[in-house]
Design a protein around this motif. Structure first.
Motif, PDB file in Angstrom:
ATOM      1  N   GLU A  77      35.606  20.202   5.728  1.00 15.36           N
ATOM      2  CA  GLU A  77      36.380  19.410   4.767  1.00 15.36           C
ATOM      3  C   GLU A  77      35.622  18.139   4.357  1.00 15.36           C
ATOM      4  O   GLU A  77      35.930  17.526   3.329  1.00 15.36           O
ATOM      5  CB  GLU A  77      37.733  19.042   5.384  1.00 15.36           C
ATOM      6  N   GLY A  78      34.636  17.760   5.162  1.00 15.62           N
ATOM      7  CA  GLY A  78      33.795  16.616   4.810  1.00 15.62           C
ATOM      8  C   GLY A  78      34.383  15.264   5.139  1.00 15.62           C
ATOM      9  O   GLY A  78      33.832  14.238   4.729  1.00 15.62           O
ATOM     10  N   ASN A  79      35.498  15.240   5.869  1.00 19.70           N
ATOM     11  CA  ASN A  79      36.117  13.934   6.146  1.00 19.70           C
ATOM     12  C   ASN A  79      36.134  13.598   7.635  1.00 19.70           C
ATOM     13  O   ASN A  79      37.019  12.879   8.098  1.00 19.70           O
ATOM     14  CB  ASN A  79      37.531  13.867   5.540  1.00 19.70           C
ATOM     15  N   SER A  80      35.127  14.083   8.358  1.00 21.15           N
ATOM     16  CA  SER A  80      35.043  13.738   9.778  1.00 21.15           C
ATOM     17  C   SER A  80      35.003  12.228  10.038  1.00 21.15           C
ATOM     18  O   SER A  80      35.626  11.768  11.000  1.00 21.15           O
ATOM     19  CB  SER A  80      33.830  14.407  10.431  1.00 21.15           C
ATOM     20  N   PRO A  81      34.294  11.435   9.208  1.00 18.12           N
ATOM     21  CA  PRO A  81      34.326   9.993   9.465  1.00 18.12           C
ATOM     22  C   PRO A  81      35.760   9.457   9.488  1.00 18.12           C
ATOM     23  O   PRO A  81      36.100   8.624  10.339  1.00 18.12           O
ATOM     24  CB  PRO A  81      33.529   9.401   8.295  1.00 18.12           C
ATOM     25  N   ALA A  82      36.607   9.954   8.591  1.00 17.37           N
ATOM     26  CA  ALA A  82      38.005   9.494   8.545  1.00 17.37           C
ATOM     27  C   ALA A  82      38.765   9.934   9.792  1.00 17.37           C
ATOM     28  O   ALA A  82      39.571   9.175  10.343  1.00 17.37           O
ATOM     29  CB  ALA A  82      38.698  10.029   7.293  1.00 17.37           C
ATOM     30  N   HIS A  83      38.511  11.167  10.271  1.00 15.71           N
ATOM     31  CA  HIS A  83      39.162  11.637  11.502  1.00 15.71           C
ATOM     32  C   HIS A  83      38.754  10.760  12.692  1.00 15.71           C
ATOM     33  O   HIS A  83      39.585  10.402  13.527  1.00 15.71           O
ATOM     34  CB  HIS A  83      38.777  13.082  11.795  1.00 15.71           C
ATOM     35  N   ILE A  84      37.474  10.433  12.770  1.00 13.48           N
ATOM     36  CA  ILE A  84      36.982   9.625  13.889  1.00 13.48           C
ATOM     37  C   ILE A  84      37.538   8.209  13.813  1.00 13.48           C
ATOM     38  O   ILE A  84      38.005   7.649  14.818  1.00 13.48           O
ATOM     39  CB  ILE A  84      35.433   9.619  13.904  1.00 13.48           C
ATOM     40  N   ARG A  85      37.545   7.631  12.614  1.00 19.95           N
ATOM     41  CA  ARG A  85      38.081   6.267  12.449  1.00 19.95           C
ATOM     42  C   ARG A  85      39.565   6.236  12.791  1.00 19.95           C
ATOM     43  O   ARG A  85      40.048   5.286  13.409  1.00 19.95           O
ATOM     44  CB  ARG A  85      37.815   5.786  11.020  1.00 19.95           C
ATOM     45  N   SER A  86      40.291   7.289  12.426  1.00 18.47           N
ATOM     46  CA  SER A  86      41.713   7.379  12.766  1.00 18.47           C
ATOM     47  C   SER A  86      41.913   7.342  14.280  1.00 18.47           C
ATOM     48  O   SER A  86      42.769   6.609  14.792  1.00 18.47           O
ATOM     49  CB  SER A  86      42.301   8.672  12.183  1.00 18.47           C
ATOM     50  N   SER A  87      41.106   8.127  14.996  1.00 11.85           N
ATOM     51  CA  SER A  87      41.253   8.151  16.454  1.00 11.85           C
ATOM     52  C   SER A  87      40.834   6.836  17.092  1.00 11.85           C
ATOM     53  O   SER A  87      41.413   6.416  18.097  1.00 11.85           O
ATOM     54  CB  SER A  87      40.433   9.296  17.058  1.00 11.85           C
TER      55      SER A  87
END
Ligand code: ZN
Length: 130
Positions: A77-87
């Motif tokens: 999906e290309g949004n791993s940075p957002a997933h990591i920042r969320s966590s």
């Protein structure tokens, strides 16, 4: 339980939701207790930070980009940075209630953090009287 919607406008932004949480608390008529603020998303978060100088929030987002690079991940999906920042930031926050008001320091505000916008987001608030 109380829920409200936020329409974020940018890819990454922090929105001060303190007055919305305080308004929801006012309806509850709770004198002493806790409020839990929960964001039911995997690419957003909730935090407390300074609400006086807007540079603090832009620096916060700059810092998050420095901690977590924008590329180099597998997730299609290309949004791993957002997933990591969320966590890193977390999706829930507990704030004390005293004398019917949120207990916050002079410079503290409650911020919804968007890391993969713009999107329509939900914030759920649960109150606990003590
Ligand atoms: Zn994803």
């Amino acid at each position: 339980m109380s829920t409200f919607t936020i329409h974020t406008q940018k890819k990454e932004e922090c929105i001060d939701i303190t007055t919305r949480v305080a308004a929801a608390l006012e309806e509850q008529k709770i004198s002493t207790g806790l409020v839990n603020i929960f964001v039911p998303h995997t690419t957003a978060g909730v935090t407390i930070n300074e609400n006086a100088d807007p540079d603090v929030i832009s620096d916060f987002l700059k810092g998050m980009r420095a901690f977590v690079p924008d590329s180099g991940f597998k997730h299609a999906e290309g949004n791993s940075p957002a997933h990591i920042r969320s966590s890193l930031i977390g999706v829930s926050l507990c704030v004390q209630i005293d004398n019917g008001a949120l207990v916050l320091g002079t410079w503290q505000g409650i911020y919804f953090c968007e890391f993969d916008g713009p999107r329509t987001r939900k914030v759920q608030i649960a109150f606990y009287a003590t």
